[in-house]
Design a protein around this motif. Structure first.
Motif, PDB file in Angstrom:
ATOM      1  N   LEU A 251      40.260  39.885  38.755  1.00 46.52           N
ATOM      2  CA  LEU A 251      39.629  39.428  39.998  1.00 46.52           C
ATOM      3  C   LEU A 251      39.726  40.506  41.073  1.00 46.52           C
ATOM      4  O   LEU A 251      38.790  40.735  41.842  1.00 46.52           O
ATOM      5  CB  LEU A 251      40.291  38.138  40.489  1.00 46.52           C
ATOM      6  CG  LEU A 251      40.072  36.923  39.591  1.00 46.52           C
ATOM      7  CD1 LEU A 251      40.931  35.750  40.055  1.00 46.52           C
ATOM      8  CD2 LEU A 251      38.594  36.516  39.587  1.00 46.52           C
ATOM      9  N   LEU A 254      37.184  43.142  40.396  1.00 49.86           N
ATOM     10  CA  LEU A 254      35.860  42.661  40.815  1.00 49.86           C
ATOM     11  C   LEU A 254      35.696  42.742  42.326  1.00 49.86           C
ATOM     12  O   LEU A 254      34.626  43.082  42.829  1.00 49.86           O
ATOM     13  CB  LEU A 254      35.659  41.205  40.362  1.00 49.86           C
ATOM     14  CG  LEU A 254      35.360  41.001  38.868  1.00 49.86           C
ATOM     15  CD1 LEU A 254      35.340  39.516  38.539  1.00 49.86           C
ATOM     16  CD2 LEU A 254      34.030  41.661  38.503  1.00 49.86           C
ATOM     17  N   SER A 255      36.786  42.452  43.055  1.00 51.61           N
ATOM     18  CA  SER A 255      36.697  42.462  44.521  1.00 51.61           C
ATOM     19  C   SER A 255      36.403  43.857  45.058  1.00 51.61           C
ATOM     20  O   SER A 255      35.829  44.031  46.129  1.00 51.61           O
ATOM     21  CB  SER A 255      37.986  41.927  45.152  1.00 51.61           C
ATOM     22  OG  SER A 255      38.956  42.959  45.249  1.00 51.61           O
ATOM     23  N   ALA A 257      34.298  45.793  43.984  1.00 48.09           N
ATOM     24  CA  ALA A 257      32.853  46.007  43.949  1.00 48.09           C
ATOM     25  C   ALA A 257      32.182  45.450  45.210  1.00 48.09           C
ATOM     26  O   ALA A 257      31.071  45.826  45.554  1.00 48.09           O
ATOM     27  CB  ALA A 257      32.255  45.350  42.701  1.00 48.09           C
TER      28      ALA A 257
END
Lengths: 261, 233
Positions: A251, A254-255, A257
């Motif tokens: 996670l 992903l953050s 990005a």
């Protein structure tokens, strides 16, 4: 039966994740990651003490963690050593002392892997209830003093001049952290509990515009990590604690990005 | 009768074996701006922290007028980059009513910056935001530690003018810390020159001509600048 095990694990994990959001955000802002690690390593010492004193291991770990937090607060106040040196000494001393004490304890049968990496799947209903009691009390305390906690994070002197009792508030926050670390060890283990506090908060940073949003998003991400970890463990037969931390790290990646707000 | 808002008498402070303050007296009254000036390491910040009650003196006394409300503007504000914080939220740390916060922000001349992240502010904007937070306390006494730090020369003048205007409007006393007298000359009523102890004390003009001040800072108006070692009988 399997479903029952899984639902207690899920319930316990989610309660822990809920309180980890705001508490972990405060840790990130105040640079307390190492503080959390030190408390977690102290848990080993707590387990040994529990065996020696014939206390329940949960109670012993909790008492050791609270005592260690109090000791750290006192030592930091004296400023004889830089904070990170002090934590470096105490963190590893607690870990080593715990391992030695366990080896010396007659008839000690400690599941070292569960202690270091957690064992959410053996969570009893009583333990889940304890997690939710702590999570509820913790969230209520944080909510009650939230504004003052953010104020001392931003500028301590200013908060003091405005009438915030900084020393009391810091003590309450650190003791709460110690309690959550102690109880969270059951879920993700002594080596990974800081990760559950820090990583979701760090991941929430880029998604949030206010301190409150960051705390709430961190809770949400930590709960998602629990779900990812349990699912991975269920289908791929991986250890639960590390799977949760891998989920949280995913996670976080992903953050990155997301464009910083 | 203009009773002092705050009064320090015979204040001394050591850090270890090092004496930072020796027998310092200080008084701030309503409607007056008192500037503390001195070289770095002279004990200015220590004295201010004692006056604010953030630090205890080793000896001496601190008297505050009953019910005194203090607005404080610290020297530095370092917000950790991991903390998402906009100007409006920063002000609401001190005052829950957003309406009052907006008024304070307008008073310091930056009403449009409500939603701006604190980390994206310029030096002058940061100082104005800090001043707005001090105003939220409806202070009897404003304590400003190096209020123009990190501000360009034009901005410094504007900031001093703003502080003077606020003093007039609020009728508060102001305790100002600065390392440069010439900058604050016009903005202050009274100056204390500090170097562990009070070297000299008076109006800006008196102080600028005092041999003790000249010995510390050199005479700006002299054809050449020279520094003496600091000595007293």
């Amino acid at each position: 039966m399997i479903l029952e095990v899984l639902s207690w694990a899920l319930l316990g994990g989610l309660g822990l994740a809920l309180v980890a959001g705001p508490l972990g955000s405060l840790m990130v802002w105040q640079r307390l990651a190492y503080f959390g690690d030190t408390l977690a390593h102290g848990a080993l010492l707590g387990v040994a003490a529990g065996l020696w004193l014939e206390l329940g291991s949960g109670t012993a770990v909790m008492l050791t963690s609270l005592a260690l937090a109090g000791l750290l607060l006192l030592l930091q106040r004296s400023r004889a050593l830089p904070a990170d040196t002090l934590l470096g000494i105490l963190s590893h001393a607690a870990l080593a002392l715990g391992l030695v004490a366990l080896a010396l304890t007659p008839g000690a049968r400690v599941n070292m892997e569960a202690l270091l990496f957690g064992d959410l799947l053996t969570m009893t209903p009583g333990e889940v209830a304890a997690i939710w009691a702590l999570a509820t009390a913790g969230l209520a305390t944080l909510r009650w003093r939230w504004n003052a906690l953010v104020a001392i994070t931003v500028q301590e002197d200013l908060a003091r001049v405005e009438g915030v009792s900084v020393a009391t508030l810091k003590t309450v926050q650190r003791l709460l952290l110690a309690a959550v670390v102690a109880i969270g060890i059951k879920a993700v283990g002594a080596l990974l509990i800081t990760a559950l506090l820090i990583i979701p908060a760090a991941a929430a940073r880029r998604l949030a515009r206010t301190p409150e949003q960051m705390a709430a998003i961190a809770s949400g991400l930590a709960m998602t990590a629990i779900l990812i970890g349990l699912a991975t463990s269920w289908w791929l037969d991986t250890p639960v604690g590390p799977s949760i931390v891998v989920g949280a790290t995913l996670l976080f990646a992903l953050s990155l990005a997301v464009r910083a707000r | 009768m203009n009773q002092p808002l705050i009064r320090l008498r015979g204040v001394s402070k050591h850090f270890g074996a090092h004496q930072v303050l020796r027998d310092v007296d200080l008084e701030v009254t309503r409607n007056r701006i008192l500037t503390l000036i001195g070289p770095s390491g002279c004990g200015k910040t220590t004295l201010v922290r004692i006056a604010l009650g953030l630090l205890d003196a080793d000896s001496g006394s601190l008297t505050r007028s009953p019910g005194l409300r203090v607005g404080y503007m610290p020297q530095k504000l370092v917000v950790d980059p991991t903390l998402p914080l906009a100007v409006g939220r920063f002000l609401r740390l001190a005052e829950r009513d957003p309406g009052k916060c907006r008024v304070a922000l307008a008073e310091t001349g930056i009403p449009a910056l409500w939603d701006r992240p604190v980390s994206a502010l310029s030096g002058g904007e940061t100082q104005r935001m800090l001043l707005a937070r001090a105003l939220l306390r409806r202070p009897d006494l404003l304590v400003l530690d190096e209020p123009v730090q990190g501000v360009d020369v034009v901005g410094q003048e504007a900031l001093y003018k703003l502080i003077g205007d606020l003093r007039q409007r609020l009728g508060c006393g102001v305790l100002l810390v600065s390392h440069d007298l010439h900058l604050v000359m016009a903005a202050t009523d009274e100056v204390i020159c500090l170097n562990q102890h009070v070297c000299c004390h008076g109006t800006p003009l008196q102080v600028s001509r005092d041999p003790a001040f000249v010995a510390l800072f050199g005479r700006r108006t002299a054809p050449y600048e020279h520094d003496h070692d600091h000595s007293h009988p």
